[in-house]
Write a protein that holds these residues in place. Structure first.
Motif, PDB file in Angstrom:
ATOM      1  N   LEU A  44       1.598  -6.804   0.982  1.00 38.52           N
ATOM      2  CA  LEU A  44       1.869  -5.401   0.651  1.00 38.52           C
ATOM      3  C   LEU A  44       3.361  -5.093   0.749  1.00 38.52           C
ATOM      4  O   LEU A  44       4.089  -5.790   1.456  1.00 38.52           O
ATOM      5  CB  LEU A  44       1.103  -4.488   1.623  1.00 38.52           C
ATOM      6  CG  LEU A  44      -0.409  -4.597   1.605  1.00 38.52           C
ATOM      7  CD1 LEU A  44      -1.013  -3.711   2.680  1.00 38.52           C
ATOM      8  CD2 LEU A  44      -0.970  -4.229   0.240  1.00 38.52           C
ATOM      9  N   PRO A  45       3.811  -4.034   0.077  1.00 43.08           N
ATOM     10  CA  PRO A  45       5.206  -3.608   0.221  1.00 43.08           C
ATOM     11  C   PRO A  45       5.503  -3.190   1.673  1.00 43.08           C
ATOM     12  O   PRO A  45       4.580  -2.995   2.467  1.00 43.08           O
ATOM     13  CB  PRO A  45       5.314  -2.399  -0.712  1.00 43.08           C
ATOM     14  CG  PRO A  45       4.124  -2.445  -1.588  1.00 43.08           C
ATOM     15  CD  PRO A  45       3.067  -3.227  -0.878  1.00 43.08           C
ATOM     16  N   ALA A  46       6.774  -3.024   1.992  1.00 44.35           N
ATOM     17  CA  ALA A  46       7.168  -2.669   3.359  1.00 44.35           C
ATOM     18  C   ALA A  46       6.509  -1.375   3.831  1.00 44.35           C
ATOM     19  O   ALA A  46       6.089  -1.272   4.984  1.00 44.35           O
ATOM     20  CB  ALA A  46       8.683  -2.549   3.452  1.00 44.35           C
ATOM     21  N   GLU A  47       6.425  -0.388   2.981  1.00 45.78           N
ATOM     22  CA  GLU A  47       5.743   0.864   3.303  1.00 45.78           C
ATOM     23  C   GLU A  47       4.639   1.088   2.275  1.00 45.78           C
ATOM     24  O   GLU A  47       4.825   1.814   1.293  1.00 45.78           O
ATOM     25  CB  GLU A  47       6.730   2.027   3.318  1.00 45.78           C
ATOM     26  CG  GLU A  47       7.722   1.922   4.458  1.00 45.78           C
ATOM     27  CD  GLU A  47       8.580   3.157   4.589  1.00 45.78           C
ATOM     28  OE1 GLU A  47       8.136   4.253   4.194  1.00 45.78           O
ATOM     29  OE2 GLU A  47       9.698   3.012   5.097  1.00 45.78           O
ATOM     30  N   ARG A  49       1.468   2.200   0.083  1.00 44.75           N
ATOM     31  CA  ARG A  49       0.774   3.432  -0.250  1.00 44.75           C
ATOM     32  C   ARG A  49      -0.692   3.100  -0.463  1.00 44.75           C
ATOM     33  O   ARG A  49      -1.066   1.926  -0.529  1.00 44.75           O
ATOM     34  CB  ARG A  49       1.398   4.040  -1.498  1.00 44.75           C
ATOM     35  CG  ARG A  49       2.877   4.391  -1.266  1.00 44.75           C
ATOM     36  CD  ARG A  49       3.548   4.843  -2.493  1.00 44.75           C
ATOM     37  NE  ARG A  49       2.884   6.049  -3.010  1.00 44.75           N
ATOM     38  CZ  ARG A  49       3.350   6.752  -4.016  1.00 44.75           C
ATOM     39  NH1 ARG A  49       4.450   6.388  -4.621  1.00 44.75           N
ATOM     40  NH2 ARG A  49       2.708   7.824  -4.434  1.00 44.75           N
ATOM     41  N   LEU A  50      -1.495   4.131  -0.601  1.00 40.24           N
ATOM     42  CA  LEU A  50      -2.931   3.942  -0.759  1.00 40.24           C
ATOM     43  C   LEU A  50      -3.249   2.996  -1.912  1.00 40.24           C
ATOM     44  O   LEU A  50      -4.038   2.064  -1.766  1.00 40.24           O
ATOM     45  CB  LEU A  50      -3.617   5.298  -0.975  1.00 40.24           C
ATOM     46  CG  LEU A  50      -5.112   5.268  -1.265  1.00 40.24           C
ATOM     47  CD1 LEU A  50      -5.883   4.634  -0.116  1.00 40.24           C
ATOM     48  CD2 LEU A  50      -5.616   6.669  -1.536  1.00 40.24           C
ATOM     49  N   ARG A  51      -2.620   3.190  -3.036  1.00 32.77           N
ATOM     50  CA  ARG A  51      -2.929   2.352  -4.205  1.00 32.77           C
ATOM     51  C   ARG A  51      -2.549   0.893  -3.967  1.00 32.77           C
ATOM     52  O   ARG A  51      -3.136  -0.010  -4.559  1.00 32.77           O
ATOM     53  CB  ARG A  51      -2.288   2.905  -5.461  1.00 32.77           C
ATOM     54  CG  ARG A  51      -0.807   2.714  -5.532  1.00 32.77           C
ATOM     55  CD  ARG A  51      -0.268   3.076  -6.919  1.00 32.77           C
ATOM     56  NE  ARG A  51       1.154   2.949  -6.896  1.00 32.77           N
ATOM     57  CZ  ARG A  51       2.005   3.949  -6.975  1.00 32.77           C
ATOM     58  NH1 ARG A  51       1.557   5.170  -7.100  1.00 32.77           N
ATOM     59  NH2 ARG A  51       3.294   3.730  -6.923  1.00 32.77           N
ATOM     60  N   ASP A  52      -1.530   0.627  -3.115  1.00 27.96           N
ATOM     61  CA  ASP A  52      -1.157  -0.757  -2.806  1.00 27.96           C
ATOM     62  C   ASP A  52      -2.302  -1.474  -2.087  1.00 27.96           C
ATOM     63  O   ASP A  52      -2.597  -2.631  -2.380  1.00 27.96           O
ATOM     64  CB  ASP A  52       0.108  -0.801  -1.939  1.00 27.96           C
ATOM     65  CG  ASP A  52       1.321  -0.244  -2.653  1.00 27.96           C
ATOM     66  OD1 ASP A  52       1.443  -0.471  -3.875  1.00 27.96           O
ATOM     67  OD2 ASP A  52       2.146   0.419  -1.991  1.00 27.96           O
ATOM     68  N   TRP A  53      -2.933  -0.782  -1.143  1.00 26.97           N
ATOM     69  CA  TRP A  53      -4.071  -1.372  -0.424  1.00 26.97           C
ATOM     70  C   TRP A  53      -5.212  -1.668  -1.405  1.00 26.97           C
ATOM     71  O   TRP A  53      -5.875  -2.694  -1.303  1.00 26.97           O
ATOM     72  CB  TRP A  53      -4.576  -0.420   0.667  1.00 26.97           C
ATOM     73  CG  TRP A  53      -3.651  -0.261   1.822  1.00 26.97           C
ATOM     74  CD1 TRP A  53      -2.663   0.670   1.954  1.00 26.97           C
ATOM     75  CD2 TRP A  53      -3.617  -1.057   3.005  1.00 26.97           C
ATOM     76  NE1 TRP A  53      -2.027   0.500   3.155  1.00 26.97           N
ATOM     77  CE2 TRP A  53      -2.587  -0.538   3.820  1.00 26.97           C
ATOM     78  CE3 TRP A  53      -4.363  -2.142   3.464  1.00 26.97           C
ATOM     79  CZ2 TRP A  53      -2.289  -1.073   5.065  1.00 26.97           C
ATOM     80  CZ3 TRP A  53      -4.064  -2.670   4.708  1.00 26.97           C
ATOM     81  CH2 TRP A  53      -3.037  -2.146   5.488  1.00 26.97           C
ATOM     82  N   MET A  54      -5.404  -0.747  -2.337  1.00 28.96           N
ATOM     83  CA  MET A  54      -6.505  -0.898  -3.286  1.00 28.96           C
ATOM     84  C   MET A  54      -6.226  -1.994  -4.308  1.00 28.96           C
ATOM     85  O   MET A  54      -7.116  -2.797  -4.605  1.00 28.96           O
ATOM     86  CB  MET A  54      -6.779   0.437  -3.981  1.00 28.96           C
ATOM     87  CG  MET A  54      -7.317   1.502  -3.040  1.00 28.96           C
ATOM     88  SD  MET A  54      -7.374   3.167  -3.742  1.00 28.96           S
ATOM     89  CE  MET A  54      -8.477   2.922  -5.098  1.00 28.96           C
TER      90      MET A  54
END
Length: 184
Positions: A44-47, A49-54
């Motif tokens: 995942l990126p450093a911070e 977001r919800l869509r990154d997890w999905m």
């Protein structure tokens, strides 16, 4: 022998006011969050977001949302409130394993999740007791507990397969929140 009424099944225990068990739960939640950061760092990126997890881990919106809130929590109450379940952490660990994270790293995540669950079980009343203790500290958490209890009862109407568990959890959470609200 007559069965206990559902309302007495979970609520017969006193709400969690034991500062030591709350402290242990907080320490375990922080350790779990640290392990989750280590496991997801390469995916995942450093911070995130919800869509990154999905999108990156193919998690459903509910688990992705809880994991995201857990990682972004900035106070003790939101940290303890938003810890994903052991099942959710297992799903996250499996998704990370599919993305090349080593088995030792994912096992450390699962060990931290089990340590969190053990710490929560030491709180009188378990997870419901923990939520009740947090609701004694903040009105917003009490409102969350009451809303979650209502949501569980609504979901029960839609899918009765989870009847016993849902009713016990909802009644325990709602009653504990109500008792704490009256005691203040």
């Amino acid at each position: 022998m007559a069965a206990k009424p559902i309302s007495a099944a979970r609520t017969s225990r006193a709400p969690a006011r034991d500062d030591k068990s709350l402290h242990e739960a907080t320490v375990a939640a922080r350790a779990l969050r640290g392990q989750l950061q280590r496991v997801t760092r390469s995916i995942l990126p450093a911070e995130p977001r919800l869509r990154d997890w999905m999108t990156h881990l193919s998690l459903d919106k509910s688990l992705a949302s809880r994991a995201n809130r857990f990682m972004q929590s900035d106070d003790e109450q939101s940290l303890l409130r938003d810890v994903p379940s052991l099942t959710g952490m297992t799903i996250i660990a499996d998704a990370c394993r599919q993305h090349g994270v080593g088995p030792r790293t994912t096992q450390a995540l699962l060990d931290a999740a089990q340590a969190w669950e053990a710490a929560v079980q030491r709180v009188p009343g378990g997870r419901a007791g923990l939520r009740a203790a947090l609701s004694a500290r903040a009105d917003t958490v009490r409102e969350d507990v009451e809303r979650d209890a209502g949501r569980m009862l609504f979901q029960l109407q839609l899918d009765p397969r989870f009847a016993a568990e849902s009713v016990v959890l909802a009644m325990g959470s709602a009653t504990a929140a109500e008792q704490l609200g009256k005691s203040q």
